[in-house]
Design an enzyme around this catalytic site. Sequence first.
Site, mmCIF file in Angstrom:
data_model
loop_
_atom_site.group_PDB
_atom_site.id
_atom_site.type_symbol
_atom_site.label_atom_id
_atom_site.label_comp_id
_atom_site.label_asym_id
_atom_site.label_seq_id
_atom_site.Cartn_x
_atom_site.Cartn_y
_atom_site.Cartn_z
ATOM 1 N N ARG A 215 0.722 -8.493 12.411
ATOM 2 C CA ARG A 215 0.339 -7.082 12.332
ATOM 3 C C ARG A 215 -0.551 -6.839 11.117
ATOM 4 O O ARG A 215 -0.277 -7.344 10.028
ATOM 5 C CB ARG A 215 1.570 -6.168 12.172
ATOM 6 C CG ARG A 215 2.526 -6.054 13.329
ATOM 7 C CD ARG A 215 1.950 -5.491 14.617
ATOM 8 N NE ARG A 215 0.913 -4.487 14.535
ATOM 9 C CZ ARG A 215 1.088 -3.188 14.299
ATOM 10 N NH1 ARG A 215 2.295 -2.719 14.116
ATOM 11 N NH2 ARG A 215 0.073 -2.349 14.274
ATOM 12 N N HIS B 161 3.982 3.416 8.981
ATOM 13 C CA HIS B 161 4.398 4.246 10.108
ATOM 14 C C HIS B 161 4.569 5.690 9.638
ATOM 15 O O HIS B 161 5.141 5.937 8.576
ATOM 16 C CB HIS B 161 5.731 3.751 10.670
ATOM 17 C CG HIS B 161 5.666 2.368 11.249
ATOM 18 N ND1 HIS B 161 5.419 2.125 12.580
ATOM 19 C CD2 HIS B 161 5.803 1.145 10.675
ATOM 20 C CE1 HIS B 161 5.432 0.816 12.801
ATOM 21 N NE2 HIS B 161 5.656 0.193 11.654
ATOM 22 N N TYR C 217 2.643 -8.841 8.462
ATOM 23 C CA TYR C 217 3.812 -9.632 8.846
ATOM 24 C C TYR C 217 3.645 -10.160 10.272
ATOM 25 O O TYR C 217 2.934 -9.568 11.092
ATOM 26 C CB TYR C 217 5.108 -8.815 8.702
ATOM 27 C CG TYR C 217 5.191 -7.556 9.528
ATOM 28 C CD1 TYR C 217 5.524 -7.596 10.880
ATOM 29 C CD2 TYR C 217 4.967 -6.318 8.943
ATOM 30 C CE1 TYR C 217 5.615 -6.439 11.634
ATOM 31 C CE2 TYR C 217 5.053 -5.144 9.685
ATOM 32 C CZ TYR C 217 5.387 -5.214 11.036
ATOM 33 O OH TYR C 217 5.471 -4.061 11.786
ATOM 34 N N TYR D 164 10.548 -5.695 6.078
ATOM 35 C CA TYR D 164 11.239 -4.408 6.119
ATOM 36 C C TYR D 164 12.649 -4.555 5.566
ATOM 37 O O TYR D 164 13.294 -5.594 5.754
ATOM 38 C CB TYR D 164 11.346 -3.890 7.556
ATOM 39 C CG TYR D 164 10.073 -3.339 8.130
ATOM 40 C CD1 TYR D 164 9.685 -2.031 7.867
ATOM 41 C CD2 TYR D 164 9.255 -4.124 8.936
ATOM 42 C CE1 TYR D 164 8.512 -1.512 8.401
ATOM 43 C CE2 TYR D 164 8.079 -3.615 9.471
ATOM 44 C CZ TYR D 164 7.713 -2.308 9.199
ATOM 45 O OH TYR D 164 6.555 -1.796 9.717
ATOM 46 N N HIS E 129 0.079 -1.784 7.546
ATOM 47 C CA HIS E 129 0.174 -0.433 8.121
ATOM 48 C C HIS E 129 1.373 0.316 7.578
ATOM 49 O O HIS E 129 2.332 -0.290 7.084
ATOM 50 C CB HIS E 129 0.272 -0.515 9.653
ATOM 51 C CG HIS E 129 1.498 -1.224 10.124
ATOM 52 N ND1 HIS E 129 1.585 -2.596 10.211
ATOM 53 C CD2 HIS E 129 2.710 -0.771 10.513
ATOM 54 C CE1 HIS E 129 2.778 -2.948 10.635
ATOM 55 N NE2 HIS E 129 3.495 -1.847 10.817
HETATM 56 FE FE LIG Z 1 5.560 -1.923 11.336
#
Ligand SMILES: [Fe+2]
Length: 234
Positions: free
Chosen positions: A154, A159, A144, A105, A157
Amino acid sequence: MTIYSCYLREDVGTQPPNNYAAYASTLKRAPRQAPVRLEQTLSEITGPRFDPEHVSAADGDLSRWNGGEALGERIIVTGRVLDEDARPIRETLIEIWQANAAGRYTHAVDQHDAPLDPHFCGLGRVMTDEHGVYRFLTVKPGAYPWRNHHNAWRPQHIHFSLFGPSFVTRLVTQMYFPGDPLLALDPIFNSIPDTDARQRLVAAVDIDVTMPEYALGYRFDIVLRGRDATPMEV
Ligand SMILES: [Fe+2]
């Protein structure tokens, strides 16, 4: 107190519980006492309105930023936003955020040892059109690691945040990709008890959405409340 027409409560098992032991942080934030049932009032069955003029076409294109193209597999994510009676939600604001193709991110808190992409910010917003349709162009996010448990990763995906027509229909959730082997291991995805409801969070490849020689298309419809409601995030 005046009672207005209200939204139905969710079906049992179609939404994640507030506390789910395998998703460790839910235990820290879940209420320790049973919720108090309150009747819905006008302040809940109305909501904020956002002016489409405040959202530009570029806001829905995450595939380029800061003067260049993001690295990764270009994808289109589109679908309809519907109410509990399958009617389109028009001119509603959708915001997304996601990791880059390497699983990182663009955020100070994310210290995962994966490269940042100078041409990917990971944030987008669009308004639905008169048919409730939205569309983003972006790149497929990478998986990640996170520190929920040993060797936790995870699934890929995106959000989603939707304001909908009222505060009661506000929805924050995550969209997943079909066939991802990490789904079976993910406590956030698996915190939703109902198997069918869980699958509503998985987008579908749509060859009609796909742009030849350019970007693979995914379809992800979102239902705000009702028996077909898209599960929320815990
Ligand atoms: Fe996330």
